[in-house]
Design a protein around this motif. Structure first.
Motif, PDB file in Angstrom:
ATOM      1  N   TYR A 151     -42.223   3.669 -24.825  1.00 34.17           N
ATOM      2  CA  TYR A 151     -42.112   2.674 -23.765  1.00 34.17           C
ATOM      3  C   TYR A 151     -43.465   2.014 -23.538  1.00 34.17           C
ATOM      4  O   TYR A 151     -44.491   2.460 -24.068  1.00 34.17           O
ATOM      5  N   LEU A 152     -43.473   0.924 -22.777  1.00 35.98           N
ATOM      6  CA  LEU A 152     -44.666   0.103 -22.570  1.00 35.98           C
ATOM      7  C   LEU A 152     -44.881  -0.122 -21.085  1.00 35.98           C
ATOM      8  O   LEU A 152     -44.015   0.152 -20.260  1.00 35.98           O
ATOM      9  N   ASP A 153     -46.070  -0.656 -20.757  1.00 33.00           N
ATOM     10  CA  ASP A 153     -46.301  -1.113 -19.392  1.00 33.00           C
ATOM     11  C   ASP A 153     -46.803  -2.549 -19.441  1.00 33.00           C
ATOM     12  O   ASP A 153     -46.678  -3.239 -20.453  1.00 33.00           O
ATOM     13  N   TYR A 160     -46.765   4.213 -24.979  1.00 36.20           N
ATOM     14  CA  TYR A 160     -46.450   5.558 -24.528  1.00 36.20           C
ATOM     15  C   TYR A 160     -45.361   6.170 -25.410  1.00 36.20           C
ATOM     16  O   TYR A 160     -44.425   5.482 -25.828  1.00 36.20           O
ATOM     17  N   VAL A 161     -45.494   7.469 -25.664  1.00 37.39           N
ATOM     18  CA  VAL A 161     -44.439   8.248 -26.298  1.00 37.39           C
ATOM     19  C   VAL A 161     -44.302   9.535 -25.495  1.00 37.39           C
ATOM     20  O   VAL A 161     -45.219  10.365 -25.484  1.00 37.39           O
ATOM     21  N   ASN A 203     -35.233   6.147 -23.194  1.00 39.18           N
ATOM     22  CA  ASN A 203     -36.681   6.171 -23.044  1.00 39.18           C
ATOM     23  C   ASN A 203     -37.095   6.098 -21.582  1.00 39.18           C
ATOM     24  O   ASN A 203     -36.446   5.422 -20.779  1.00 39.18           O
ATOM     25  N   PRO A 204     -38.192   6.749 -21.212  1.00 38.81           N
ATOM     26  CA  PRO A 204     -38.733   6.531 -19.871  1.00 38.81           C
ATOM     27  C   PRO A 204     -39.134   5.061 -19.704  1.00 38.81           C
ATOM     28  O   PRO A 204     -39.330   4.348 -20.685  1.00 38.81           O
ATOM     29  N   ASN A 205     -39.251   4.621 -18.463  1.00 40.33           N
ATOM     30  CA  ASN A 205     -39.741   3.257 -18.242  1.00 40.33           C
ATOM     31  C   ASN A 205     -40.400   3.134 -16.876  1.00 40.33           C
ATOM     32  O   ASN A 205     -40.039   3.833 -15.931  1.00 40.33           O
ATOM     33  N   LEU A 219     -42.422   5.652 -12.333  1.00 44.26           N
ATOM     34  CA  LEU A 219     -41.935   5.934 -13.676  1.00 44.26           C
ATOM     35  C   LEU A 219     -40.599   6.645 -13.533  1.00 44.26           C
ATOM     36  O   LEU A 219     -40.470   7.587 -12.749  1.00 44.26           O
ATOM     37  N   TYR A 220     -39.610   6.159 -14.287  1.00 41.17           N
ATOM     38  CA  TYR A 220     -38.270   6.744 -14.226  1.00 41.17           C
ATOM     39  C   TYR A 220     -37.937   7.389 -15.564  1.00 41.17           C
ATOM     40  O   TYR A 220     -38.263   6.851 -16.626  1.00 41.17           O
ATOM     41  N   ASN A 221     -37.276   8.545 -15.521  1.00 42.92           N
ATOM     42  CA  ASN A 221     -36.815   9.182 -16.747  1.00 42.92           C
ATOM     43  C   ASN A 221     -35.540   9.961 -16.451  1.00 42.92           C
ATOM     44  O   ASN A 221     -35.351  10.460 -15.344  1.00 42.92           O
TER      45      ASN A 221
END
Length: 332
Positions: A151-153, A160-161, A203-205, A219-221
């Motif tokens: 995911y990215l910001d 991010y991984v 994926n988290p985001n 951040l959500y997962n």
């Protein structure tokens, strides 16, 4: 030829000699008779692997408090070490000179020491100089199956991984690990880590929200097969879960030491980290006397008010925060 030497965890060959890690101790093994001669390795508290260098020194990966690779001569004298003493923190700013979770060690033809860290935070193979004990180079990766967990910001130089944040150096066309976001320590009753699973492609985001009254970054997962949904925030210098929707069954798996006597595994539960210490505590739990629908799609994201959306049969279920803490954490 078969030699009976006892509970053998590792073998190493060097200078015509055979060494074994037997019952947590390093021994030289006579290849003809199997007779074991203990090798002194003072200060090595928890050895996970061994190797031998060109000079005949025995190297041990010591994952005790020191978290270093240590080389001992035949008399038990420590002749050099690799890695920062004490290793590196399990989360937070990444210190490339520290080791953690070392499973394997070896020495190449140039005398450099190769170290494998066998876990996801990060997956790392590193090369160290025996001359000064410092890092020469490291290799980070590979990804999980299909590159999941990426995911990215808002910063195009970040990627991010799972829990691993990497930054690009565009000038030198390189990248490096910058931070470990969130790794749970079960011994402290922590759970719900940001991790990557081979067969769950959600994926988290990151999510920006002003629902608390101030614009904040969250951040959500959701866990494997949507067994839990978590909202994370920066607290105490690193990212940590602040609110989780899950079941009693999954909570027992995540935090085995937590006492949940008498609770049915199918019951739903809300955890809100009201004391902000990242540990799941009994008084922070709110139970639902029936199961809670938690299914979702791989690309699920919370709403702008941090509502979590799940699927219950043909219905769409919305879990909305009832309030926010003084630092902006949602309470469900």
């Amino acid at each position: 030829k078969t030699l009976k030497v006892g509970p053998l965890k590792a073998l190493a060959f060097g200078n015509g000699k055979l060494f074994g890690l037997i019952g947590g101790k390093v021994c030289e093994i006579d290849p003809e008779s199997g007779v074991k001669t203990p090798i002194s390795t003072p200060s090595a508290a928890q050895i996970t692997d061994i190797a031998v260098d060109k000079a005949g020194n025995v190297l041990v990966a010591d994952m005790g408090p020191d978290k270093q690779v240590k080389a001992f001569d035949k008399n038990g004298k420590m002749v050099y070490t690799c890695g920062k003493k004490g290793g590196r923190p399990i989360r937070g700013k990444f210190d490339e000179q520290g080791m953690l979770k070392v499973s394997s060690v070896d020495v190449d033809q140039n005398g450099d020491v190769w170290v494998v860290e066998s876990w996801q935070n990060p997956r790392r193979v590193s090369v160290w100089s025996p001359k000064n004990g410092e890092l020469v180079k490291d290799y980070v990766g590979n990804t999980a199956y299909g590159g999941t967990g990426v995911y990215l910001d808002e910063n195009p130089d970040n990627a991010y991984v799972g829990s691993v944040k990497m930054t690009l150096d565009r000038k030198n066309d390189t990248y490096k690990v910058d931070e470990i976001l969130c790794v749970a320590e079960p011994d402290k009753n922590e759970g719900f880590p940001l991790w990557v699973h081979a067969h769950w492609f959600s994926n988290p985001n990151f999510v920006w929200s002003d629902a608390s009254g101030k614009r904040k970054k969250y951040l959500y997962n959701n866990g494997m097969y949507a067994a839990w949904h978590g909202i994370f925030m920066r607290r105490n210098g690193c990212w940590q879960p602040v609110a989780v929707l899950t079941s009693v069954k999954e909570l027992r798996k995540q935090v085995p030491k937590l006492k949940l006597d008498g609770r049915d595994a199918k019951q739903g539960v809300f955890w809100n980290d009201l004391n902000k210490n990242a540990a799941v505590e009994r008084q922070e739990l709110s139970f639902v006397e029936e199961s809670m629908p938690l299914r979702c799609f791989w690309g699920s994201k919370p709403g702008s008010d941090l509502s979590v959306f799940c699927k219950g049969g043909k219905e769409r279920i919305r879990y909305k925060p009832i309030r926010f803490t003084d630092d902006g954490a949602p309470v469900y």
